[in-house]
Design a protein around this motif. Structure first.
Motif, mmCIF file in Angstrom:
data_model
loop_
_atom_site.group_PDB
_atom_site.id
_atom_site.type_symbol
_atom_site.label_atom_id
_atom_site.label_comp_id
_atom_site.label_asym_id
_atom_site.label_seq_id
_atom_site.Cartn_x
_atom_site.Cartn_y
_atom_site.Cartn_z
ATOM 1 N N UNK A 22 11.409 23.024 78.952
ATOM 2 C CA UNK A 22 12.380 22.180 79.265
ATOM 3 C C UNK A 22 12.005 20.965 80.167
ATOM 4 N N UNK A 23 11.089 21.368 80.789
ATOM 5 C CA UNK A 23 10.128 19.875 81.716
ATOM 6 C C UNK A 23 10.310 18.740 80.483
ATOM 7 N N UNK A 24 9.265 19.216 79.531
ATOM 8 C CA UNK A 24 8.876 17.764 78.668
ATOM 9 C C UNK A 24 9.788 17.731 77.476
ATOM 10 N N UNK A 25 10.855 18.663 77.344
ATOM 11 C CA UNK A 25 11.641 18.653 76.406
ATOM 12 C C UNK A 25 13.223 18.853 76.847
ATOM 13 N N UNK A 26 13.582 17.839 77.829
ATOM 14 C CA UNK A 26 14.788 18.243 78.430
ATOM 15 C C UNK A 26 15.958 18.192 77.237
ATOM 16 N N UNK A 27 15.754 17.371 76.324
ATOM 17 C CA UNK A 27 16.917 17.214 75.334
ATOM 18 C C UNK A 27 17.273 18.478 74.511
ATOM 19 N N UNK A 28 16.352 19.376 74.516
ATOM 20 C CA UNK A 28 16.579 20.665 73.414
ATOM 21 C C UNK A 28 17.301 21.643 74.446
ATOM 22 N N UNK A 29 18.224 22.238 73.552
ATOM 23 C CA UNK A 29 18.826 23.578 73.671
ATOM 24 C C UNK A 29 18.550 24.878 73.013
ATOM 25 N N UNK A 30 18.869 25.833 73.373
ATOM 26 C CA UNK A 30 17.903 27.054 72.728
ATOM 27 C C UNK A 30 19.125 28.116 72.603
ATOM 28 N N UNK A 31 18.858 29.096 71.412
ATOM 29 C CA UNK A 31 19.497 30.263 71.497
ATOM 30 C C UNK A 31 18.215 31.092 71.521
ATOM 31 N N UNK A 32 18.163 31.908 72.506
ATOM 32 C CA UNK A 32 16.780 32.841 72.726
ATOM 33 C C UNK A 32 17.250 34.145 71.982
ATOM 34 N N UNK A 33 16.119 34.696 71.032
ATOM 35 C CA UNK A 33 16.525 35.940 70.084
ATOM 36 C C UNK A 33 15.263 36.493 70.317
ATOM 37 N N UNK A 34 15.154 37.926 70.303
ATOM 38 C CA UNK A 34 13.865 38.659 70.214
ATOM 39 C C UNK A 34 13.963 39.241 71.392
ATOM 40 N N UNK A 35 14.434 40.643 71.806
ATOM 41 C CA UNK A 35 14.264 41.294 73.167
ATOM 42 C C UNK A 35 15.262 41.149 74.126
ATOM 43 N N UNK A 36 16.232 40.181 73.659
ATOM 44 C CA UNK A 36 17.265 39.969 74.471
ATOM 45 C C UNK A 36 18.228 41.259 74.617
ATOM 46 N N UNK A 37 18.892 41.551 75.733
ATOM 47 C CA UNK A 37 19.881 42.580 75.679
ATOM 48 C C UNK A 37 20.705 42.475 76.934
ATOM 49 N N UNK A 38 21.975 43.397 76.901
ATOM 50 C CA UNK A 38 22.880 43.344 77.841
ATOM 51 C C UNK A 38 22.042 43.282 79.271
ATOM 52 N N UNK A 39 21.071 43.907 79.508
ATOM 53 C CA UNK A 39 20.570 43.840 80.712
ATOM 54 C C UNK A 39 19.900 42.502 81.368
ATOM 55 N N UNK A 40 19.210 41.790 80.364
ATOM 56 C CA UNK A 40 18.855 40.240 80.752
ATOM 57 C C UNK A 40 19.626 39.306 80.201
ATOM 58 N N UNK A 41 20.837 39.455 79.684
ATOM 59 C CA UNK A 41 21.633 38.466 79.203
ATOM 60 C C UNK A 41 21.974 37.526 80.206
ATOM 61 N N UNK A 42 22.206 37.869 81.341
ATOM 62 C CA UNK A 42 22.597 37.049 82.576
ATOM 63 C C UNK A 42 21.437 35.921 82.944
ATOM 64 N N UNK A 43 20.093 36.616 82.872
ATOM 65 C CA UNK A 43 19.058 35.737 83.163
ATOM 66 C C UNK A 43 18.953 34.456 82.209
ATOM 67 N N UNK A 44 19.194 34.817 80.811
ATOM 68 C CA UNK A 44 19.089 33.640 79.878
ATOM 69 C C UNK A 44 20.356 32.599 80.068
ATOM 70 N N UNK A 45 21.441 33.250 80.114
ATOM 71 C CA UNK A 45 22.760 32.387 80.248
ATOM 72 C C UNK A 45 22.845 31.690 81.315
ATOM 73 N N UNK A 46 22.085 31.975 82.389
ATOM 74 C CA UNK A 46 22.123 31.260 83.686
ATOM 75 C C UNK A 46 21.241 29.808 83.465
ATOM 76 N N UNK A 47 20.476 29.882 82.207
ATOM 77 C CA UNK A 47 19.915 28.396 82.183
ATOM 78 C C UNK A 47 20.496 27.646 81.433
#
Length: 214
Positions: free
Chosen positions: A148-173
């Motif tokens: 996101x440093x060089x690409x501040x315009x990009x938005x993401x849908x992370x997929x692969x290894x995401x779970x209820x346990x780390x959901x908050x870590x991703x959605x906090x971004x």
């Protein structure tokens, strides 16, 4: 935010169930089980022969849910999922041929990216909402922050290894609009037609999204 209402639907939902369907007969009860738990998006991956039939059935019989086609890797598949009624398309990577086919189809597309080079290709073609895949294997939230440093315009849908346990870590971004995950739709729950379990998993996820977003 994107002008595309389908992308806004993904953002609003927060979690996209990524499902592999072996029997199209389970498509409708599965979609309805997710809806009952507060999830109104489903990604049907083209990993099984039954996928297109399942996608078409969901689009026709459960219009309340956003029917997304996943694992689309060729222009021919773009035509197939458009005919089946897909409202958005997700791919594991980026291809100029698929990009061209998606523009012709007029459907929202989330190409997959995992590296700075991938991001450069996406940005150069105006694709600013991407699937970050495979998320955990590609470095997780640390990699997303770095990209996101060089690409501040990009938005993401992370997929692969995401779970209820780390959901908050991703959605906090702030650059993450939603996540994709298969934990809401376990293969054994689908095989056993355990729709109550799917609804419970969906409810847990939707409630956690609401808490994270305040």
């Amino acid at each position: 935010m994107s002008d595309e209402p389908e992308i806004e639907r993904l953002r609003a939902c927060g979690v996209v169930p990524v499902v592999v369907i072996d029997d199209a007969h389970v498509a409708v009860p599965l979609a309805r089980a997710l809806l009952a738990g507060g999830i109104d998006v489903i990604e049907v991956t083209l990993r099984r022969p039954a996928a297109l039939n399942a996608l078409e059935t969901i689009a026709r019989e459960v219009p309340e849910i956003l029917a997304v086609a996943g694992t689309v890797v060729t222009p021919a598949q773009v035509a197939d999922v458009q005919q089946a009624g897909a409202q958005a398309v997700v791919s594991p990577g980026f291809s100029e041929a698929v990009d061209d086919a998606m523009r012709a189809a007029g459907l929202p597309w989330l190409p997959g990216v995992a590296t700075a080079s991938d991001c450069m290709r996406a940005v150069s073609t105006g694709r600013l909402t991407c699937k970050f895949f495979p998320a955990e294997q590609a470095g997780g939230t640390a990699t997303l922050k770095a990209l996101s440093g060089p690409f501040p315009q990009l938005r993401f849908c992370p997929t692969g290894g995401v779970s209820l346990g780390n959901l908050a870590d991703y959605l906090a971004l702030k650059q993450v609009i939603c996540v994709g995950g298969s934990w809401l739709v376990p293969a054994d729950a689908i095989a056993n037609r355990d729709w109550a379990r799917v609804t419970q998993l969906a409810r847990e996820a939707s409630e956690k999204v609401a808490i994270i977003r305040g």
